[in-house]
Design an enzyme around this catalytic site. Structure first.
Site, PDB file in Angstrom:
ATOM      1  CG  HIS A 363      -0.304   0.076   2.527  1.00  0.00           C
ATOM      2  ND1 HIS A 363       0.457  -0.949   3.038  1.00  0.00           N
ATOM      3  CD2 HIS A 363      -0.286   1.066   3.468  1.00  0.00           C
ATOM      4  CE1 HIS A 363       0.904  -0.604   4.230  1.00  0.00           C
ATOM      5  NE2 HIS A 363       0.476   0.616   4.517  1.00  0.00           N
ATOM      6  CG  ASP A 364       2.266   3.523   2.970  1.00  0.00           C
ATOM      7  OD1 ASP A 364       1.474   4.231   2.335  1.00  0.00           O
ATOM      8  OD2 ASP A 364       2.274   3.441   4.211  1.00  0.00           O
ATOM      9  CE  LYS A 367       3.990   6.529   3.637  1.00  0.00           C
ATOM     10  NZ  LYS A 367       3.792   6.148   5.055  1.00  0.00           N
ATOM     11  CG  ASP A 447      -2.660   1.801   7.472  1.00  0.00           C
ATOM     12  OD1 ASP A 447      -1.793   1.371   8.256  1.00  0.00           O
ATOM     13  OD2 ASP A 447      -2.446   2.726   6.680  1.00  0.00           O
TER      14      ASP A 447
END
Length: 503
Positions: A363-364, A367, A447
C-alpha cells in the site's frame, strides 16, 4: 491397486426353494440332492408349505437360484399365483422356476407354459432321482449364465457411471487454485467415489529430523476425526512411518495409506479408513482418478510455490518501505492478515480475499520516491512538504500499473486509493463511498486499527475500547462503516493477529 482387494471368499451354496404342502416332498428332494455340486458349490434348501410362505421367503432372500414349486396348495392355483407375483410384481426374471404338480389335469402343461413365465414343468411321478439331478443341473446352469451376463451388464453400467463421477470429480477439484482448497476438494471426491466416511490427506514435512506427529502436515480431513483433539494415534503414526520408509501404498487392516510422491520432491499421504469393502471397480476408478490428480497436484504445488514466493517478495518489499519510514516491524504483516480476516468475514470470495492479503503490504510502495527530508522529518510537515507526501499514492500506482498479474493489479489499486476517505475528502482522487475499491476500503480500516492499537515513537498504544470508539466515530467519514462494523464484531480475531505478530 491389488492391495485394496480382500481375499476371495469361498463361494456360497446355491439357494433352492422347495414350495410344497407335503412335508415328504421336502424330505425326498433334500435327500436326493444332498450330494449335488455345481462349480464346487453345494445346495442350501429353503422350505415353504404354501404360496404365502413362498412369497415371504422370496422377499427375504433375493438370491434364490431355483424354485421347485407345487401348483395346488392352499388353493388350486396357489403356485401359479406365486409365479405371476414373482415375475410381474417383483420383476424377478432371474430365478429359475420348475413347476411340479401331482394333479396335471388341473394345470395342463401346455397352457401353463404358454401363460406363465416358468422354465420347466414336471409331474411329481416323473421326477425320479436321475431326472431330479438333470433338471437341477440344467436350471442352475441357466441361472449361473444369466447372472454372469447380468453382472457384466451391471459392471458396464457401474463403470460408465463411475467414470462420469471421476470426470465430474476431476473437473471440480481442478478448478481449485490453492493447495488446501484442492486437497479438501480431492478428499471429498475420493470419499464420494468410494462411499467412505473417514479420511485424511497429509503432506510430509521436508526436514528429515522432524519426528512423530510433527512430521506430517494435515492438508484436509473428513469424518469424526475433524472433531478429534489428537489427529494421530500411535498405531496410525507407525503405519504412516512404515509407508514412508517402504515408499509404497499399503493396506493395514481396514486402513489404506496411499503414498504419492511428486516431481517437486514432496510426498503426500492419503489415509482412507473402512476400505475393506472397496470393490474391484472402485479400486480401478481410484486408479484412473489418481493418475489425473497426481499431475494436477504437481501443478498446484508448483503454483503454490510461485504464489508463496511472490507473496514473500511483496511482504519483504513492504517491510523495506515501512522500515524506511520508521514504521513498526510487523505492521505490514498485521495489516495484511487483518485485511484478509475482514474480507472473509464480509463474505468476499476466498480467492479474492487471498489476493487482497498478498497485495496489502504494497500500500505504501510509493514512499520509495518520497525524499528523506519529508519522509523522516520528526516534526509537522509544512504545506509544501505535505503536498510532496501526498504524491506517494500516485507514485505507487505508476510503479505497479500495467501488470496483468492479479496480485500486482490489486496492489496498484490499493496503493492508489488507500488514502481516499469514505466522505470524499481524501486524496489523491477525492473518491467517495463505493467508488473506492473494496480492497482499499478494507486496507484503510486495517491500517487505522493497527496504527492505534500499537505503540509508536510519537504515541503509546491505545486501549482496545478507545481504539474501537475512535473507529466508530470515523465510520462514515474517514472509514467505510460496513467494514468498521465487521472489524468491531471480530475484534478478538484482530487482537489474536496482533499477538501473533508483535513488534
Amino acid at each position: 491397486m491389488q492391495f485394496l482387494q480382500a481375499e476371495e471368499p469361498s463361494l456360497p451354496p446355491w439357494k433352492v426353494l422347495v414350495v410344497d404342502d407335503e412335508p415328504d416332498v421336502h424330505t425326498v428332494t433334500r435327500l436326493t440332492l444332498s450330494r449335488f455340486r455345481l462349480d464346487g458349490r453345494s445346495l442350501q434348501f429353503l422350505n415353504a408349505y404354501s404360496g404365502a410362505e413362498a412369497r415371504k421367503m422370496l422377499s427375504e432372500h433375493q438370491d434364490i437360484a431355483l424354485i421347485f414349486l407345487d401348483v395346488v396348495m392352499e388353493t388350486e392355483t396357489a403356485g401359479l399365483e406365486v409365479v405371476r407375483w414373482l415375475r410381474g410384481e417383483v420383476g424377478n426374471t432371474f430365478t429359475r422356476i420348475v413347476l411340479r404338480t401331482g394333479q396335471p389335469g388341473q394345470a395342463p402343461e401346455e397352457s401353463v407354459i404358454v401363460e406363465y413365465d416358468i422354465n420347466d414343468y414336471k409331474e411329481k411321478t416323473e421326477l425320479d432321482r436321475k431326472k431330479l439331478f438333470t433338471t437341477t443341473f440344467a436350471a442352475l446352469r441357466a441361472y449361473r449364465d444369466i447372472m454372469e451376463v447380468e453382472q457384466a451388464h451391471r459392471f458396464q453400467l457401474s463403470y460408465r457411471e463411475g467414470l462420469e463421477r471421476v470426470i465430474d470429480a476431476s473437473a471440480h477439484i481442478f478448478r481449485q487454485r490453492n493447495l488446501h482448497d484442492f486437497a479438501q476438494g480431492l478428499l471429498q471426491q475420493v470419499v464420494a467415489l468410494l462411499q467412505l466416511e473417514h479420511s485424511m490427506l497429509l503432506r510430509v514435512r521436508g526436514a528429515s529430523g522432524i519426528q512423530g506427529a510433527d512430521r506430517y502436515e494435515i492438508l484436509a480431513r473428513l469424518g469424526d476425526e475433524e472433531q478429534a483433539t489428537e489427529a494421530f494415534d500411535t498405531v496410525l503414526l507407525e503405519q504412516l512411518d512404515a509407508t514412508c520408509i517402504n515408499k509404497i501404498s499399503h493396506l493395514y487392516g481396514d486402513t489404506f495409506i496411499g503414498y504419492f510422491p511428486n516431481r517437486s520432491g514432496k510426498t503426500s499421504l492419503l489415509v482412507l479408513q473402512g476400505v475393506h469393502d472397496v470393490s474391484e471397480i472402485d479400486a480401478k476408478l481410484l486408479e484412473v482418478f489418481s493418475s489425473g490428480v497426481a499431475i494436477a497436484f504437481d501443478n498446484i504445488l508448483l503454483n503454490q510455490e510461485i504464489s508463496d514466493t511472490q507473496g514473500e517478495l511483496i511482504m519483504r518489499l513492504g517491510d523495506v518501505v515501512e522500515s524506511r519510514s520508521h514504521e513498526a516491524g510487523n505492521h505490514v504483516r498485521r495489516m495484511s492478515e487483518i485485511s484478509y480476516m475482514i474480507a472473509l468475514q464480509s463474505g468476499m470470495d476466498p480467492e479474492e480475499a487471498m489476493i487482497l492479503r498478498q497485495a496489502a503490504p504494497m500500500h505504501d510502495i510509493g514512499k520509495i520516491a518520497t525524499p528523506d527530508a519529508v519522509l523522516l522529518k520528526p516534526g509537522k510537515l509544512d504545506a509544501d512538504e505535505w503536498e510532496i507526501m501526498k504524491q506517494h499514492p500516485e507514485v505507487g500506482m505508476s510503479i505497479l500499473a500495467g501488470s496483468q498479474r492479479p496480485i500486482l493489479k490489486a496492489s496498484a489499486i490499493i496503493a492508489h486509493q488507500h488514502h481516499e476517505r469514505y466522505d470524499g475528502h481524501g486524496y489523491p482522487q477525492g473518491l467517495a463511498g463505493e467508488d473506492i475499491h473494496p480492497f482499499a476500503r478494507i486496507v484503510a480500516v486495517a491500517d487505522v486499527f493497527d496504527a492505534l492499537i500499537q505503540k509508536r515513537v510519537y504515541k503509546p498504544a491505545w486501549p482496545v475500547d478507545q481504539v474501537l470508539q475512535h473507529m466508530q466515530l470515523s465510520a462514515g467519514a474517514h472509514l467505510d462503516p460496513y467494514y468498521v462494523n465487521i472489524l468491531i464484531e471480530n475484534v478478538e480475531k484482530a487482537l489474536e493477529i496482533n499477538s501473533r505478530y508483535p513488534d
